[in-house]
Design a protein around this motif. Structure first.
Motif, mmCIF file in Angstrom:
data_model
loop_
_atom_site.group_PDB
_atom_site.id
_atom_site.type_symbol
_atom_site.label_atom_id
_atom_site.label_comp_id
_atom_site.label_asym_id
_atom_site.label_seq_id
_atom_site.Cartn_x
_atom_site.Cartn_y
_atom_site.Cartn_z
ATOM 1 N N LEU A 116 2.627 37.039 12.554
ATOM 2 C CA LEU A 116 2.314 35.777 11.876
ATOM 3 C C LEU A 116 2.410 34.599 12.843
ATOM 4 N N THR A 117 2.140 34.884 14.112
ATOM 5 C CA THR A 117 2.259 33.853 15.147
ATOM 6 C C THR A 117 1.404 32.637 14.828
ATOM 7 N N LYS A 118 0.139 32.869 14.465
ATOM 8 C CA LYS A 118 -0.773 31.754 14.188
ATOM 9 C C LYS A 118 -0.327 30.971 12.964
ATOM 10 N N PHE A 119 0.177 31.675 11.957
ATOM 11 C CA PHE A 119 0.612 30.996 10.737
ATOM 12 C C PHE A 119 1.740 30.021 11.034
ATOM 13 N N TYR A 120 2.702 30.460 11.830
ATOM 14 C CA TYR A 120 3.848 29.607 12.110
ATOM 15 C C TYR A 120 3.569 28.577 13.203
ATOM 16 N N ALA A 121 2.527 28.789 14.003
ATOM 17 C CA ALA A 121 2.209 27.842 15.075
ATOM 18 C C ALA A 121 1.430 26.642 14.571
ATOM 19 N N SER A 122 0.832 26.765 13.395
ATOM 20 C CA SER A 122 -0.015 25.690 12.883
ATOM 21 C C SER A 122 0.386 25.310 11.467
ATOM 22 N N ALA A 123 0.388 24.012 11.209
ATOM 23 C CA ALA A 123 0.651 23.507 9.850
ATOM 24 C C ALA A 123 -0.571 22.764 9.329
ATOM 25 N N ASP A 124 -1.745 23.160 9.819
ATOM 26 C CA ASP A 124 -2.974 22.459 9.431
ATOM 27 C C ASP A 124 -3.273 22.606 7.940
ATOM 28 N N VAL A 125 -2.921 23.751 7.359
ATOM 29 C CA VAL A 125 -3.156 23.971 5.935
ATOM 30 C C VAL A 125 -1.889 23.583 5.171
ATOM 31 N N PRO A 126 -1.943 22.576 4.296
ATOM 32 C CA PRO A 126 -0.749 22.174 3.531
ATOM 33 C C PRO A 126 -0.218 23.317 2.677
ATOM 34 N N ARG A 127 1.085 23.272 2.395
ATOM 35 C CA ARG A 127 1.752 24.374 1.719
ATOM 36 C C ARG A 127 2.598 23.880 0.555
ATOM 37 N N SER A 128 2.592 24.642 -0.510
ATOM 38 C CA SER A 128 3.452 24.385 -1.667
ATOM 39 C C SER A 128 4.218 25.653 -2.002
ATOM 40 N N TYR A 129 5.369 25.469 -2.625
ATOM 41 C CA TYR A 129 6.144 26.609 -3.110
ATOM 42 C C TYR A 129 6.482 26.358 -4.574
ATOM 43 N N VAL A 130 6.120 27.310 -5.438
ATOM 44 C CA VAL A 130 6.419 27.231 -6.869
ATOM 45 C C VAL A 130 7.595 28.158 -7.145
ATOM 46 N N LEU A 131 8.671 27.592 -7.676
ATOM 47 C CA LEU A 131 9.925 28.318 -7.850
ATOM 48 C C LEU A 131 10.264 28.451 -9.327
ATOM 49 N N CYS A 132 10.354 29.695 -9.798
ATOM 50 C CA CYS A 132 10.704 29.985 -11.194
ATOM 51 C C CYS A 132 12.214 30.161 -11.314
ATOM 52 N N GLY A 133 12.826 29.372 -12.180
ATOM 53 C CA GLY A 133 14.276 29.306 -12.228
ATOM 54 C C GLY A 133 14.973 30.500 -12.838
ATOM 55 N N GLU A 134 14.248 31.350 -13.578
ATOM 56 C CA GLU A 134 14.884 32.503 -14.214
ATOM 57 C C GLU A 134 14.458 33.822 -13.572
ATOM 58 N N ASP A 135 14.048 33.745 -12.326
ATOM 59 C CA ASP A 135 13.578 34.913 -11.594
ATOM 60 C C ASP A 135 14.731 35.526 -10.820
ATOM 61 N N SER A 136 15.079 36.764 -11.133
ATOM 62 C CA SER A 136 16.131 37.448 -10.390
ATOM 63 C C SER A 136 15.603 38.685 -9.662
ATOM 64 N N ALA A 137 14.271 38.739 -9.443
ATOM 65 C CA ALA A 137 13.711 39.836 -8.652
ATOM 66 C C ALA A 137 14.272 39.802 -7.236
ATOM 67 N N LEU A 138 14.479 38.596 -6.707
ATOM 68 C CA LEU A 138 15.271 38.405 -5.499
ATOM 69 C C LEU A 138 16.567 37.716 -5.906
ATOM 70 N N PRO A 139 17.657 38.020 -5.229
ATOM 71 C CA PRO A 139 18.961 37.490 -5.655
ATOM 72 C C PRO A 139 18.998 35.965 -5.633
ATOM 73 N N PRO A 140 19.279 35.319 -6.750
ATOM 74 C CA PRO A 140 19.367 33.854 -6.770
ATOM 75 C C PRO A 140 20.418 33.353 -5.781
ATOM 76 N N GLY A 141 20.031 32.401 -4.962
ATOM 77 C CA GLY A 141 20.976 31.805 -4.024
ATOM 78 C C GLY A 141 21.233 32.600 -2.769
ATOM 79 N N ASP A 142 20.626 33.779 -2.615
ATOM 80 C CA ASP A 142 20.843 34.589 -1.414
ATOM 81 C C ASP A 142 20.317 33.811 -0.201
#
Length: 243
Positions: free
Chosen positions: A173-199
């Motif tokens: 993912l070298t190119k992905f991390y080397a460039s921020a030309d494409v803006p990014r958003s993160y949508v976070l669901c508060g009741e999701d425990s598929a990954l450990p909350p707060g890990d």
């Protein structure tokens, strides 16, 4: 009006029976929901991560899409990051929906909790075709805990086995991390425990922080909020995808 390309997560396909596209279209948006290679009933499961990515870039080319918001759910985050490397001029914004943002040189599975890293290869070895089917107990509590039992069982029947190989390939993912030309958003669901909350290492915010500068949009709901509250998710995707 925006153009959305929605990339589904593990065990799903582009025909997932949720109403998110309908709600977005009611707001005047154009919506595409391709199926990633190796997914859906009857699809060949012999696929690589490059094959996953190619299936989306090929879809973009076939439909002559440009200036779109590219949304990736769950492991779909690893797919949209690599799609953006290949067609950065066509993507207006990346939206990671409770998604993996793998560190450069890691495997998707490396970014999952230790329990999944241990369980998934065992399930794949038992499957006969190197695929993983999520146990219902994990689906019910960790993935769709905001649904009643009947809805959890109904939606579980929609799932199909997930190829293991693309999740255990190291990703460049070298190119992905080397460039921020494409803006990014993160949508976070508060009741999701598929990954450990707060890990601090494997939680969703740990993934989000790898994006550098990003827009954070939050909502209540599980990992499968598209199946339990699609109207709310559509609203949040609209916020995440706006200029």
């Amino acid at each position: 009006m925006s153009v959305f390309v929605l990339v589904h997560g593990s065990w799903h396909d582009g025909s997932s029976s949720d109403d998110v596209p309908g709600y977005l279209r009611e707001r005047g948006h154009e919506v595409h929901r391709p199926t990633v290679a190796g997914h859906g009933a009857g699809a060949p499961r012999e696929v690589t991560h490059d094959g996953w990515v190619a299936s989306i870039t090929d879809y973009v080319d076939r439909h002559d899409l440009a200036g779109f918001v590219l949304v990736g759910h769950s492991w779909g985050g690893s797919v949209i990051a690599r799609v953006a490397e290949r067609v950065p001029d066509k993507v207006r914004r990346l939206v990671f929906l409770n998604a993996f943002v793998p560190a450069n040189g890691t495997r998707v599975l490396d970014n999952a909790p230790a329990a999944y890293q241990e369980l998934f290869p065992i399930l794949a070895a038992q499957s006969g075709d190197n695929t993983v089917m999520l146990p219902f107990e994990v689906w019910r509590d960790a993935f769709i805990g905001d649904a009643d039992l009947a809805r959890a069982r109904e939606t579980y029947e929609m799932l199909t086995p997930e190829p293991l190989v693309p999740t255990v390939e190291k990703l460049d993912l070298t190119k992905f991390y080397a460039s921020a030309d494409v803006p990014r958003s993160y949508v976070l669901c508060g009741e999701d425990s598929a990954l450990p909350p707060g890990d601090p290492e494997h939680g969703y915010l740990a993934n989000a922080r790898r994006l550098g500068t990003f827009r954070l949009v939050t909502l209540e709901g599980s990992h499968e909020v598209m199946l339990t509250n699609p109207a709310l998710l559509a609203n949040k995707l609209e916020l995440a995808g706006r200029d």
